[in-house]
Scaffold this motif. Sequence first.
Motif, PDB file in Angstrom:
ATOM      1  N   HIS A   6       0.819  -1.214   0.000  1.00  0.00           N
ATOM      2  CA  HIS A   6       0.000   0.000   0.000  1.00  0.00           C
ATOM      3  C   HIS A   6       0.857   1.270   0.000  1.00  0.00           C
ATOM      4  O   HIS A   6       0.332   2.370  -0.168  1.00  0.00           O
ATOM      5  CB  HIS A   6      -0.931   0.009   1.216  1.00  0.00           C
ATOM      6  CG  HIS A   6      -1.893  -1.140   1.235  1.00  0.00           C
ATOM      7  ND1 HIS A   6      -2.935  -1.241   0.342  1.00  0.00           N
ATOM      8  CD2 HIS A   6      -1.949  -2.242   2.014  1.00  0.00           C
ATOM      9  CE1 HIS A   6      -3.607  -2.363   0.586  1.00  0.00           C
ATOM     10  NE2 HIS A   6      -3.033  -2.982   1.592  1.00  0.00           N
ATOM     11  N   THR A   7       2.162   1.103   0.196  1.00  0.00           N
ATOM     12  CA  THR A   7       3.083   2.242   0.189  1.00  0.00           C
ATOM     13  C   THR A   7       4.317   1.898  -0.637  1.00  0.00           C
ATOM     14  O   THR A   7       4.518   0.747  -1.023  1.00  0.00           O
ATOM     15  CB  THR A   7       3.518   2.606   1.619  1.00  0.00           C
ATOM     16  OG1 THR A   7       4.226   1.483   2.195  1.00  0.00           O
ATOM     17  CG2 THR A   7       2.320   2.948   2.495  1.00  0.00           C
ATOM     18  N   GLY A   8       5.162   2.883  -0.886  1.00  0.00           N
ATOM     19  CA  GLY A   8       6.370   2.644  -1.669  1.00  0.00           C
ATOM     20  C   GLY A   8       6.073   2.561  -3.148  1.00  0.00           C
ATOM     21  O   GLY A   8       5.052   3.056  -3.632  1.00  0.00           O
ATOM     22  N   LYS A   9       6.950   1.898  -3.888  1.00  0.00           N
ATOM     23  CA  LYS A   9       6.762   1.775  -5.338  1.00  0.00           C
ATOM     24  C   LYS A   9       7.382   0.490  -5.858  1.00  0.00           C
ATOM     25  O   LYS A   9       8.205  -0.150  -5.184  1.00  0.00           O
ATOM     26  CB  LYS A   9       7.368   2.982  -6.052  1.00  0.00           C
ATOM     27  CG  LYS A   9       8.867   3.158  -5.838  1.00  0.00           C
ATOM     28  CD  LYS A   9       9.367   4.445  -6.514  1.00  0.00           C
ATOM     29  CE  LYS A   9      10.866   4.641  -6.251  1.00  0.00           C
ATOM     30  NZ  LYS A   9      11.363   5.885  -6.906  1.00  0.00           N
ATOM     31  N   LEU A  10       6.986   0.107  -7.073  1.00  0.00           N
ATOM     32  CA  LEU A  10       7.539  -1.055  -7.754  1.00  0.00           C
ATOM     33  C   LEU A  10       8.372  -0.587  -8.938  1.00  0.00           C
ATOM     34  O   LEU A  10       7.923   0.247  -9.728  1.00  0.00           O
ATOM     35  CB  LEU A  10       6.411  -1.976  -8.251  1.00  0.00           C
ATOM     36  CG  LEU A  10       5.536  -2.625  -7.176  1.00  0.00           C
ATOM     37  CD1 LEU A  10       4.392  -3.393  -7.820  1.00  0.00           C
ATOM     38  CD2 LEU A  10       6.362  -3.542  -6.274  1.00  0.00           C
ATOM     39  N   HIS A  11       9.573  -1.117  -9.023  1.00  0.00           N
ATOM     40  CA  HIS A  11      10.472  -0.799 -10.143  1.00  0.00           C
ATOM     41  C   HIS A  11      10.606  -2.051 -10.995  1.00  0.00           C
ATOM     42  O   HIS A  11      11.011  -3.121 -10.513  1.00  0.00           O
ATOM     43  CB  HIS A  11      11.842  -0.368  -9.632  1.00  0.00           C
ATOM     44  CG  HIS A  11      12.792  -0.002 -10.730  1.00  0.00           C
ATOM     45  ND1 HIS A  11      12.723   1.188 -11.420  1.00  0.00           N
ATOM     46  CD2 HIS A  11      13.840  -0.684 -11.273  1.00  0.00           C
ATOM     47  CE1 HIS A  11      13.683   1.235 -12.322  1.00  0.00           C
ATOM     48  NE2 HIS A  11      14.374   0.104 -12.260  1.00  0.00           N
ATOM     49  N   VAL A  12      10.257  -1.954 -12.285  1.00  0.00           N
ATOM     50  CA  VAL A  12      10.258  -3.095 -13.195  1.00  0.00           C
ATOM     51  C   VAL A  12      11.367  -2.932 -14.223  1.00  0.00           C
ATOM     52  O   VAL A  12      11.506  -1.863 -14.843  1.00  0.00           O
ATOM     53  CB  VAL A  12       8.902  -3.219 -13.916  1.00  0.00           C
ATOM     54  CG1 VAL A  12       8.878  -4.468 -14.794  1.00  0.00           C
ATOM     55  CG2 VAL A  12       7.762  -3.254 -12.910  1.00  0.00           C
ATOM     56  N   MET A  13      12.156  -3.993 -14.413  1.00  0.00           N
ATOM     57  CA  MET A  13      13.214  -4.005 -15.420  1.00  0.00           C
ATOM     58  C   MET A  13      13.032  -5.195 -16.351  1.00  0.00           C
ATOM     59  O   MET A  13      12.787  -6.314 -15.898  1.00  0.00           O
ATOM     60  CB  MET A  13      14.593  -4.085 -14.758  1.00  0.00           C
ATOM     61  CG  MET A  13      14.991  -2.861 -13.965  1.00  0.00           C
ATOM     62  SD  MET A  13      16.652  -3.035 -13.263  1.00  0.00           S
ATOM     63  CE  MET A  13      16.400  -4.385 -12.105  1.00  0.00           C
TER      64      MET A  13
END
Length: 293
Positions: free
Chosen positions: A266-273
């Motif tokens: 519900h917080t933070g972020k997702l980084h996709v590579m």
Amino acid sequence: MYDLKLLPRRSTFNHSKYFLLLFSGLLLLHISSLIEVMAQGDLRIFPKRVVFEGSKRYQELNLANTGKDTARYFISLVENRMSEDGAVKKITQPDSGQRFASKFIRLFPRNVIIPPHESQVVKIQLTKTNQLISGEYRSHLHFRAEPDKKPLGDKDSTMDTTSVSISLVPIFGITIPVIIRVGESNTKVHLSNLLFEMVNDTTPTLKIVFNRSGNMSAYGNIYVDYISQEGDVTRVGDVQGVAVYTPNLIRHSSIVLKKPAGISYHTGKLHVMYTAQPEDNEAIIAEAELRLR
């Protein structure tokens, strides 16, 4: 694929046998899928894809039988189409912008017998190179197992002639791509439409759309990192070998994420590579971020 055989019975209709037959047919569908998965586990193929580019004209595949029985495998070239959701379907005519590699490929041998825990090399050669023009050609190598045949003279034991008999003859196949690339690639990939969902309120899932442009397919690995508000990074997703084949311009993908202790989606972020393979130094093909809330 499988024989469903009724042995001789009385002409009088028997409801219990009818329902047994119906149940057996449904059970057969379930069993057949299990048999296919188990059988495929007995064949190991390396490498899992064949790519001819540059001056490469010859490659070898190593087939290993990890099962307990000797097996015969027939090898052929087939043509496939990839749908936007990544599903692969056999075709006979190429889609617009698609070229088949099969007429430029020579295989030897085309069938092999491999004892248990032994291996066999299959040679793949590129031919008619003077007919190739710039771009990408793709077909698929199909490995089909021959069903186990009963020795001549081996008869079935006596059975109740009013019963139902189900004969299972497993036939399965494994398919890997063989690709020919001529000229320089100008392919690019852009990740879009990132969407996080908690499926059934229990399974964290990330949906991604791959947007491909250019003259060749894209192939790589997906890595998903969770980045907390404090900047701590945790790997929560890892999917190997994701392809976007020509002539497709987009592919939809869903990735089930891990649920490490202490992480809130519900917080933070997702980084996709989306990265190239290790032999290409895992160069980043595309990347994107999604802020969670």
